[in-house]
Design an enzyme around this catalytic site. Structure first.
Site, PDB file in Angstrom:
ATOM      1  N   ALA A 556      36.089  26.606  34.845  1.00 44.80           N
ATOM      2  CA  ALA A 556      37.460  26.189  34.536  1.00 44.80           C
ATOM      3  C   ALA A 556      37.464  25.715  33.081  1.00 44.80           C
ATOM      4  O   ALA A 556      37.590  24.538  32.771  1.00 44.80           O
ATOM      5  CB  ALA A 556      37.908  25.073  35.471  1.00 44.80           C
ATOM      6  N   ASN A 558      39.240  25.761  30.255  1.00 42.89           N
ATOM      7  CA  ASN A 558      40.231  24.914  29.584  1.00 42.89           C
ATOM      8  C   ASN A 558      40.284  23.528  30.209  1.00 42.89           C
ATOM      9  O   ASN A 558      40.448  22.524  29.507  1.00 42.89           O
ATOM     10  CB  ASN A 558      41.610  25.573  29.643  1.00 42.89           C
ATOM     11  CG  ASN A 558      41.666  26.849  28.827  1.00 42.89           C
ATOM     12  OD1 ASN A 558      41.510  26.833  27.618  1.00 42.89           O
ATOM     13  ND2 ASN A 558      41.873  27.972  29.499  1.00 42.89           N
ATOM     14  N   ASP A 559      40.139  23.451  31.517  1.00 42.52           N
ATOM     15  CA  ASP A 559      40.161  22.152  32.199  1.00 42.52           C
ATOM     16  C   ASP A 559      39.014  21.255  31.738  1.00 42.52           C
ATOM     17  O   ASP A 559      39.223  20.098  31.376  1.00 42.52           O
ATOM     18  CB  ASP A 559      40.068  22.347  33.714  1.00 42.52           C
ATOM     19  CG  ASP A 559      41.399  22.713  34.348  1.00 42.52           C
ATOM     20  OD1 ASP A 559      42.439  22.526  33.702  1.00 42.52           O
ATOM     21  OD2 ASP A 559      41.387  23.182  35.500  1.00 42.52           O
ATOM     22  N   VAL A 560      37.791  21.773  31.802  1.00 43.42           N
ATOM     23  CA  VAL A 560      36.656  20.911  31.490  1.00 43.42           C
ATOM     24  C   VAL A 560      36.636  20.525  30.016  1.00 43.42           C
ATOM     25  O   VAL A 560      36.259  19.398  29.653  1.00 43.42           O
ATOM     26  CB  VAL A 560      35.313  21.560  31.911  1.00 43.42           C
ATOM     27  CG1 VAL A 560      35.274  21.763  33.422  1.00 43.42           C
ATOM     28  CG2 VAL A 560      35.053  22.869  31.183  1.00 43.42           C
ATOM     29  N   ALA A 563      39.327  17.927  29.425  1.00 45.19           N
ATOM     30  CA  ALA A 563      38.854  16.620  29.900  1.00 45.19           C
ATOM     31  C   ALA A 563      38.026  15.935  28.817  1.00 45.19           C
ATOM     32  O   ALA A 563      38.162  14.730  28.561  1.00 45.19           O
ATOM     33  CB  ALA A 563      38.033  16.787  31.174  1.00 45.19           C
TER      34      ALA A 563
END
Length: 784
Positions: A556, A558-560, A563
């Protein structure tokens, strides 16, 4: 708060205001002794927020000057060419180190490599933060020269083998995502050490390795039973989730569906007319059961066929009308030219002395009081030779050393995020020692079981924020906190009365960090978005898939990364507040993250090298770099010389015939991985075994380095989770982190905020807050 207007005039006005505003790191001096990608990007991130960064280059310059991304990695810096063999240069280095706040070292570098005088000067500066960036582990690299390499790290770190594809086996990436994550996390740890220095007066050594980057990127994929089989990856380039993926529609166009979680997964199936899949006894109304391999096998063809009967515009309308994140698969060029990119300040133009007009991604996050800026282009080699060393700072003598559990020990953070990116930012800040409280809605974060690894280390309080009394409780919690993090669309926190302006009434020093899909301002600002959709819209999928099927990154990505950027935003704002007492509002986005992760590919100027594109089941971007099947597995090859020399070396090693690159594949397949590596060591060609996740988890060297922590499940079996994410020489946090149960810490958190037992009982009775048991230690099937 309302979204910022997205007109060109408003964008220019914001840029002008940013140029005039103070910078978060304007008092920080950085000596960047690194080359390549990771260290320079760390320096870039510090320079973007006002640090004075001097890039010290070897004679002839940083070898990465040939990369298109060099123009981005080294903006806002000065360049000094220095030869460690020249006494005049080592004296200058030593003097500069005496006045530096931060020193960045590249993979394998130590200060002694720049002369004994430089090492002694650094030792005599107790205020300096030294940043070390080993390419793999500290003191150990499975390829001979120990230099940074995305391909070698992805191979040895099992990222490549975990990528979904048609045929399985390791898959080459088109962009050096892991190196950017390495740099972002290292910059975050660096600023966290600077925050701690405001309390202790002391610097320290911060070590962030390539394996730490693997851990940050793959946290959701590395939490597993090492004794079990590796997850199958022969699922096609969309991965293992039958709805959260890309689909081809009737008009031949591809779209991404971001349906994740029971609510959206059910709605997506209904949108395309597959109610009967939901009611099938094998699913029984629980779409999570579609992740079970036997269900995936029969459901996936039906779902693909349903999307293929509808035009893309119809599909997008049906999904959007149900609130499901979705979007078209686009090219990198379309995304960089998109009005949204400009509206959030992620397109900047500079006049470069060597490249002419350069368009590049802008600053990845927005500090509203101390914004980052793109001020100057990458410098010419030695452009600032003759620069006087910084004078030593007049800093008070260091106080007694603080040996805290993490550099952020003592700071409290409220995290209202759900699903992946925002909760994971809380985990990373907890890893740095902060007390992070996960504020959950009634019933808890709907993704907390699947997202087990993204909720570790936090405490949990369950509050009904839809009720005015719940909002009052939250404001009271904020009064005793330092930071509030949310993952809402712009304007939602304002409607709840818990936005920055509202919270400053309770705590004038509060910092708020807001992560949204598309940022503040622009035509997409109010649209929902998730990693899968942003991968599609940003050109990540199309560039990896080439002219064929778009490829979704199993990570993931873009998510990680977002974050990590949210964690960076937090420590930057904390550093500024430590210096001035001022809090501020901060925001970042998945959209900005997607551009940052494609820096080398998106930057534009006349004559730039052609960016890489791939295809499904990509093994190599060129014939000499990439994955080859051996007699017992796979191997990654990376020559450090030009093609002619590399082919000669391969032929001398018996792995090539007549200088023909096409023969390499056949000859390598005749030998075991160990044999190939052994014959390549004398040639200077780098090589590593392409390891699977289970091989990575069983590596005793990684266990000894606390890369993983062993946990005992509720059922009694054991599994591994990612462990220590960075090393701090003086403020190291230790021990494993586990996720809390929903509302497990409600009473404790309220008591700390000043509520007495009678008030707590009243809130519990009214259902404004709830208390829950500890979370069961059980890993769900991975969703990717």
């Amino acid at each position: 708060m309302t979204a910022t207007p997205s007109t060109p005039a408003a964008t220019r006005q914001r840029a002008a205001q940013a140029d005039r505003a103070p910078s978060a790191l304007q008092d920080i001096r950085v000596l960047d002794l690194s080359n390549g990608t990771v260290g320079p990007v760390v320096g870039m991130l510090l320079a973007d927020f006002g640090a004075d960064v001097i890039k010290v280059e070897p004679p002839g310059g940083d070898p990465a000057r040939s990369l298109a991304g060099f123009a981005v990695y080294n903006r806002n810096k000065r360049s000094v060419e220095a030869d460690p063999a020249d006494p005049r240069h080592t004296q200058w280095l030593a003097a500069s180190l005496r006045g530096a706040d931060v020193c960045i070292l590249g993979p394998g570098d130590e200060l002694t490599d720049f002369g004994e005088e430089a090492a002694q000067a650094a030792a005599g500066n107790p205020h300096m933060v030294t940043v070390r960036l080993p390419a793999y582990l500290d003191g150990s690299t499975p390829w001979p020269d120990g230099r940074e390499s995305h391909g070698l790290l992805a191979s040895a770190g099992a990222q490549a083998a975990r990528q979904s594809s048609y045929t399985g086996g390791p898959i080459e990436s088109v962009s050096p995502y892991l190196l950017y994550i390495h740099a972002t996390w290292a910059a975050t740890c660096t600023v966290a050490a600077l925050v701690e220095r405001t309390m202790s007066g002391r610097g320290q050594t911060v070590t962030v390795t390539g394996i730490n980057a693997i851990m940050v990127a793959m946290a959701g994929l590395l939490g597993t039973d090492p004794a079990g089989p590796d997850m199958p990856t022969t699922l096609g380039p969309g991965g293992r989730h039958p709805i959260y993926r890309q689909f081809r529609c009737a008009d031949g166009r591809w779209i991404a569906c971001g349906a994740l979680g029971t609510k959206f997964e059910s709605a997506a199936l209904q949108a395309i007319g597959l109610d009967d899949v939901l009611t099938d006894p094998r699913v029984d109304g629980l779409p999570a059961r579609l992740l079970i391999p036997t269900n995936f096998d029969w459901a996936m063809p039906r779902i693909n066929a349903a999307f293929a009967t509808l035009p893309s515009s119809d599909v997008l309308e049906r999904l959007a009308s149900r609130g499901i994140p979705c979007g078209p698969v686009q090219s990198r060029e379309e995304w960089f030219d998109h009005p949204q990119t400009n509206a959030i300040g992620m397109r900047r133009t500079l006049d470069d002395p060597e490249r002419g007009t350069v368009d590049m991604p802008g600053v990845i996050l927005t500090l509203t009081k101390t914004p980052g800026t793109v001020r100057t282009p990458a410098p010419r080699l030695g452009e600032h030779n003759g620069t006087e060393p910084w004078p030593a700072k007049d800093i008070p003598e260091p106080r007694a050393p603080r040996y805290t559990e993490g550099p952020l020990a003592g700071f409290r953070i409220l995290n209202t995020g759900t699903f992946v990116a925002t909760p994971y930012a809380g985990v990373l800040l907890r890893e740095l020692g902060a007390d992070v409280i996960k504020v959950e809605p009634p019933g808890g974060d709907p993704f907390r079981t699947t997202g087990y690894t993204f909720n570790r280390g936090m405490r949990s309080i369950e509050i009904d924020l839809s009720a005015s009394q719940g909002q009052s409780v939250f404001r009271r919690l904020a009064a005793t906190s330092d930071v509030v993090i949310d993952g809402m669309r712009p304007g939602v926190m304002s409607k709840l009365g818990i936005d920055y302006n509202s919270l400053t009434q309770a705590n004038e020093h509060i910092i708020t960090v807001s992560l949204s899909a598309f940022g503040e301002g622009g035509p997409l600002s109010q649209q929902p978005g998730v990693d899968m959709v942003v991968q599609a819209m940003s050109g990540m999928m199309s560039s990896w898939g080439g002219h064929d099927v778009p490829v979704a990154n199993t990570i993931a990505i873009n998510d990680v990364t977002a974050a990590t950027i949210s964690a960076l935003a937090t420590v930057l704002a904390l550093y500024h507040r430590q210096a001035t007492g001022d809090g501020q509002r901060v925001w970042d986005s998945l959209a900005a993250t997607s551009l940052y992760l494609q820096m080398n590919d998106i930057v534009r100027y006349d004559g730039r090298p052609t960016p890489s594109t791939g295809g499904p089941d990509l093994r190599r971007l060129d014939p000499l770099h990439g994955y080859y099947r051996t007699a017992d597995g796979w191997i990654y090859l990376e020559p450090r010389t030009d093609d002619t020399e590399a082919l000669a070396a391969l032929e001398a090693a018996g792995l090539c015939e007549g200088g023909d690159p096409a023969s390499i594949e056949r000859r390598v397949a005749e030998h075991t991985t160990t044999q190939v590596i052994r014959v390549l060591v004398p040639t200077g060609i780098q090589a590593t075994r392409a390891r699977t996740v289970s091989e990575l988890l069983r590596d005793p060297e990684l266990l000894n380095a606390e890369t993983f922590h062993i946990r005992t499940a509720t059922t009694g079996n054991t599994f591994l989770m990612t462990g220590r994410h960075a090393a701090f020489s003086r403020t190291q946090r230790r021990g494993p982190l586990d996720p809390p149960g929903t509302g497990e810490d409600t009473v404790e958190v309220l008591t700390e905020a000043g509520f007495d037992q009678a008030a707590i009982d009243e809130l519990l009775q009214a259902g404004i807050v709830r208390v829950g048991p500890p979370m069961q230690r059980t890993l769900a099937l991975p969703y990717r």
